[in-house]
Scaffold this motif. Structure first.
Motif, mmCIF file in Angstrom:
data_model
loop_
_atom_site.group_PDB
_atom_site.id
_atom_site.type_symbol
_atom_site.label_atom_id
_atom_site.label_comp_id
_atom_site.label_asym_id
_atom_site.label_seq_id
_atom_site.Cartn_x
_atom_site.Cartn_y
_atom_site.Cartn_z
ATOM 1 N N ARG A 159 0.846 -1.200 0.000
ATOM 2 C CA ARG A 159 0.000 0.000 0.000
ATOM 3 C C ARG A 159 0.874 1.240 0.000
ATOM 4 N NH1 ARG A 159 -3.190 -3.485 -0.813
ATOM 5 N NH2 ARG A 159 -4.819 -4.222 0.595
ATOM 6 N N THR A 173 0.231 7.408 3.328
ATOM 7 C CA THR A 173 0.255 8.874 3.379
ATOM 8 C C THR A 173 -0.031 9.287 4.803
ATOM 9 O OG1 THR A 173 -2.105 9.141 2.910
ATOM 10 C CG2 THR A 173 -0.625 9.140 1.021
ATOM 11 N N LYS A 215 2.214 -4.000 3.455
ATOM 12 C CA LYS A 215 1.117 -3.629 4.347
ATOM 13 C C LYS A 215 1.482 -3.826 5.819
ATOM 14 C CE LYS A 215 -3.022 -5.776 4.790
ATOM 15 N NZ LYS A 215 -4.167 -6.510 4.186
ATOM 16 N N PHE A 251 2.402 0.268 10.260
ATOM 17 C CA PHE A 251 2.423 0.851 11.603
ATOM 18 C C PHE A 251 3.846 1.138 12.082
ATOM 19 C CE2 PHE A 251 -1.966 -0.589 11.599
ATOM 20 C CZ PHE A 251 -2.595 0.496 12.178
ATOM 21 N N MET A 287 4.711 4.332 10.444
ATOM 22 C CA MET A 287 4.023 5.446 11.103
ATOM 23 C C MET A 287 4.793 5.872 12.361
ATOM 24 S SD MET A 287 1.345 6.820 9.770
ATOM 25 C CE MET A 287 0.538 7.677 11.117
ATOM 26 N N LYS A 331 6.405 9.590 13.031
ATOM 27 C CA LYS A 331 5.972 10.412 14.168
ATOM 28 C C LYS A 331 7.149 11.048 14.914
ATOM 29 C CE LYS A 331 1.409 8.852 15.587
ATOM 30 N NZ LYS A 331 0.721 9.982 14.989
ATOM 31 N N ARG A 372 -7.296 6.918 8.305
ATOM 32 C CA ARG A 372 -6.478 8.019 8.827
ATOM 33 C C ARG A 372 -6.399 7.960 10.364
ATOM 34 N NH1 ARG A 372 -2.728 9.970 8.650
ATOM 35 N NH2 ARG A 372 -2.275 11.922 9.649
ATOM 36 N N THR A 380 -7.114 5.423 12.338
ATOM 37 C CA THR A 380 -6.484 4.182 12.798
ATOM 38 C C THR A 380 -4.964 4.338 12.770
ATOM 39 O OG1 THR A 380 -8.331 2.957 11.868
ATOM 40 C CG2 THR A 380 -6.383 1.677 12.430
ATOM 41 N N LEU A 381 -4.452 4.889 11.680
ATOM 42 C CA LEU A 381 -3.005 5.093 11.571
ATOM 43 C C LEU A 381 -2.499 6.038 12.661
ATOM 44 C CD1 LEU A 381 -2.503 5.429 7.691
ATOM 45 C CD2 LEU A 381 -1.603 3.616 9.147
ATOM 46 N N GLU A 382 -3.348 6.964 13.070
ATOM 47 C CA GLU A 382 -2.966 7.907 14.120
ATOM 48 C C GLU A 382 -3.152 7.333 15.511
ATOM 49 O OE1 GLU A 382 -1.405 10.668 14.049
ATOM 50 O OE2 GLU A 382 -1.388 11.021 11.895
ATOM 51 N N GLN A 437 -8.988 -0.933 1.204
ATOM 52 C CA GLN A 437 -7.758 -0.334 1.714
ATOM 53 C C GLN A 437 -7.943 0.477 3.002
ATOM 54 O OE1 GLN A 437 -5.721 1.656 -1.476
ATOM 55 N NE2 GLN A 437 -5.541 -0.226 -2.670
ATOM 56 N N ASP A 483 -8.337 -3.694 5.410
ATOM 57 C CA ASP A 483 -6.911 -3.713 5.763
ATOM 58 C C ASP A 483 -6.693 -3.613 7.267
ATOM 59 O OD1 ASP A 483 -5.947 -3.973 3.255
ATOM 60 O OD2 ASP A 483 -4.947 -2.020 3.149
ATOM 61 N N PHE A 484 -7.578 -2.909 7.951
ATOM 62 C CA PHE A 484 -7.374 -2.682 9.383
ATOM 63 C C PHE A 484 -8.396 -3.444 10.226
ATOM 64 C CE2 PHE A 484 -5.805 0.966 7.023
ATOM 65 C CZ PHE A 484 -4.487 0.967 7.438
#
Ligand SMILES: Cc1cc2nc3c(=O)[nH]c(=O)nc-3n(C[C@H](O)[C@H](O)[C@H](O)COP(=O)(O)OP(=O)(O)OC[C@H]3O[C@@H](n4cnc5c(N)ncnc54)[C@H](O)[C@@H]3O)c2cc1C
Ligand code: SF4
Lengths: 118, 420
Positions: free
Chosen positions: A49, A52, A75, A79, A82, A86, B175, B177-179, B202, B206-207
């Protein structure tokens, strides 16, 4: 292992069933066309993936820099990446597609800016 | 009052306004001016940091800012002028004037030879759909949450339920979830997805975010802050089945229940509004019922793909330039565009046919999903165009192209039929 994969290549959204083990595909069922076969195979072996997100800017509270991975990432690494992103904060100015994090988490993929900011 | 003159004035500097401006310039308009209330160009795409833009147009998966930057590079190069921080208050269709308040000049009048409306759309809110319950903090439309998180660095919550399976809601699910937030579920009233399948895969699958089709929120609970919602499945008539109601804990609810064209200015200008789309009625030049006033993008009808917006806006820009130059083909015949089987609405709504050859693309949405169908355009009862599709669904725009000069009757009908 059997996985059901929804093809996203065209609006039809075929539900494709892939059966295989350890990154090897034994059978594919339910695809509407060849493109779906390729998609489902790739998705079964190693789904990737584009990531962004946003990066902090030094000295700015209410503005962030949008960034992306310049290539799709595995994929399962999203995390981890991420968490790395951060930790970063950038100094302005930044030009679109400037590299913000090089070779993130050893993936060979760079995180780049998607906007120019002064 | 400050006065500015131009050939083509464009209200709104989102992807629609930008593409219209480029095309107006390329088609000979000399002074093209974009009037935008925000302090920067790009419209809603400024907060769309996710990928998925430009797949059709550029054969690349771009983010929102990358997509509009390709257009701002073009408008800069062609010498399009901008009036930023300028809220348009009124469009005078008779005198072709746009009245706005500008942060520098104050009240300003822009006099043009033609005007393009490109104000985009706004989100339906809870008031439009009515969920009973109190009004605690923690309720957001998906788009306003997107703006807060992506443009203002404000996180809106930790445990989220999303009502509606529109694209913005699904994108926000990923968004957040990624945060690090937990998105408990996405609840959708219909028994099919409202947005694009790609986004379901996606952003939700995916999550591992559950999608509850044919469900709705029956109550929102919490005093100061949301503490949870009640959800229930719905029957065939979309009525919640009370016995199956259950409580879901959360501190935030996002509403992703659709968009409506920003039509205040359009209405005030006395332009006819289409009842289905809530945007102005337009012909194949994207000209509204007021001569010389054109419209494009989400202000006309809500598009899911920005690529379509750009294409349609280029049409508006081209003919706005021709109108300003006095070269727009005179209409010799008016043809109505009618919806047939499984078509919810069409755009353009009518054709003003001239004497020049012209291929016209009719964009439309279906009422319900269907597989293996044929899209057909009928001139009276004669078939003039057809196209096979493996799958159509309300979330994705369809199109069919007809040859305008070949139309002999006064109405064409577009329909979706099962393959024989
Ligand atoms: C949250 C969200 C996510 C999306 N995700 C995708 C996606 O993944 N892929 C994709 O292809 N498409 C996506 N879309 C669709 C795409 O972004 C839109 O179709 C496109 O932005 C519409 O362009 P527009 O120029 O018509 O409207 P907008 O982008 O809304 O621009 C309208 C502009 O007009 C200005 N304006 C409005 N009123 C006034 C006034 N009175 N005076 C002055 N200026 C005014 C606004 O400030 C704004 O800049 C998404 C849309 C939204 C809302
Ligand atoms: S398999 Fe082929 S037909 Fe089916 S969704 Fe994928 S691309 Fe479309």
């Amino acid at each position: 292992m059997v996985k059901e994969i929804i093809c996203t290549v065209c609006p039809r959204g075929c539900h494709i069933t892939v059966e295989g083990d350890n990154g090897k595909v034994n059978s594919v069922k339910g695809e509407g066309c060849k493109r779906g076969l390729d998609y489902a195979t790739a998705e079964f072996i190693a789904p990737v993936r584009i990531l962004t997100t946003l990066v902090k800017i030094n000295g700015k509270e209410n503005e962030l820099l949008p960034v992306r991975s310049n290539k799709p990432l595995l994929k399962e690494k999203l995390f981890d990446c991420m968490a790395e992103i951060k930790k970063v904060s950038v100094n302005l100015p930044v030009k679109m597609h400037d590299v913000i994090v090089k070779d993130i988490c050893g993936t060979g993929v760079d995180i780049v800016a998607t906007k120019s900011l002064n | 009052m400050y006065n500015i003159k131009c050939d083509v004035a464009i209200v709104g500097g989102g992807p629609a306004g930008l593409a219209a401006a480029v095309s107006a310039k390329e088609n000979g308009a000399e002074k093209v001016l974009i009037i935008e209330r925000d302090s920067s160009l790009g419209g809603i795409l400024q907060q769309c940091i996710h990928p998925g833009f430009g797949l059709t147009r550029f054969k690349e998966e771009l983010t929102g800012p990358e997509y509009y930057s390709r257009f701002t590079a073009k408008t800069d190069e062609l010498g399009v002028e901008y009036l930023l921080n300028s809220m348009v208050l009124e469009v005078d269709s008779e005198n072709k004037q746009v009245i706005c308040t500008n942060s520098e000049y104050g009240l300003t009048t822009v006099s043009a030879k033609s005007i393009v409306l490109a104000m985009g759309c706004r989100e339906r809110t809870r008031a439009n759909i009515v969920v009973p319950g109190t009004r605690p903090a923690g309720l957001y439309t998906a788009g306003s949450a997107q703006r807060l998180i992506n443009r203002q660095n404000i996180m809106v919550g930790k445990k989220v339920v999303i009502l509606g399976s529109g694209d913005i809601g699904m994108i926000m699910a990923r968004r957040m979830t990624l945060e690090g937030a937990k998105v408990v579920m996405v609840v959708e009233l219909m028994d099919y997805l409202a947005g694009l399948t790609r986004n379901r895969v996606q952003c939700l699958d995916d999550f591992g975010i559950p999608l509850k089709l044919a469900h709705t929120i029956t109550a929102i609970e919490g005093k100061e802050r949301v503490s949870g919602v009640k959800i229930a499945p719905v029957d065939e008539n979309k009525k919640p089945i009370k016995e199956k109601e259950e409580f879901v804990e959360c501190d935030t609810v996002l509403f992703s229940v659709g968009l409506i064209p920003e039509n205040e200015l359009t209405k005030k200008a006395g332009i006819e509004i289409n009842r289905v789309t809530n945007g102005p009625t337009v012909d194949q030049y994207m000209q509204t019922t007021a001569p010389g006033i054109f419209a494009c993008g989400n202000v006309v009808h809500v598009n899911d793909l920005v690529d379509n917006v750009s294409k349609e806006s280029e049409v508006a820009g081209k003919y706005a330039a021709e109108y300003a130059l006095g070269t727009l083909t005179k209409t010799v015949k008016e043809v109505a565009v009618q919806v047939g089987r499984n078509v919810r609405y069409l755009c353009p709504h009518k054709l003003n046919i001239g004497d020049k050859e012209q291929k016209v693309t009719l964009y439309f949405r279906v009422l319900f999903p269907e597989n293996n169908v044929v899209l057909r355009a009928l001139d009276g009862d004669k078939k003039i165009a057809k196209k096979k599709e493996l799958r159509v669904n309300p979330g994705e725009m369809c199109s069919i192209t007809v040859d305008a000069l070949k139309i002999t009757s006064n109405a064409i009908t577009v329909e979706v039929v099962k393959e024989a």
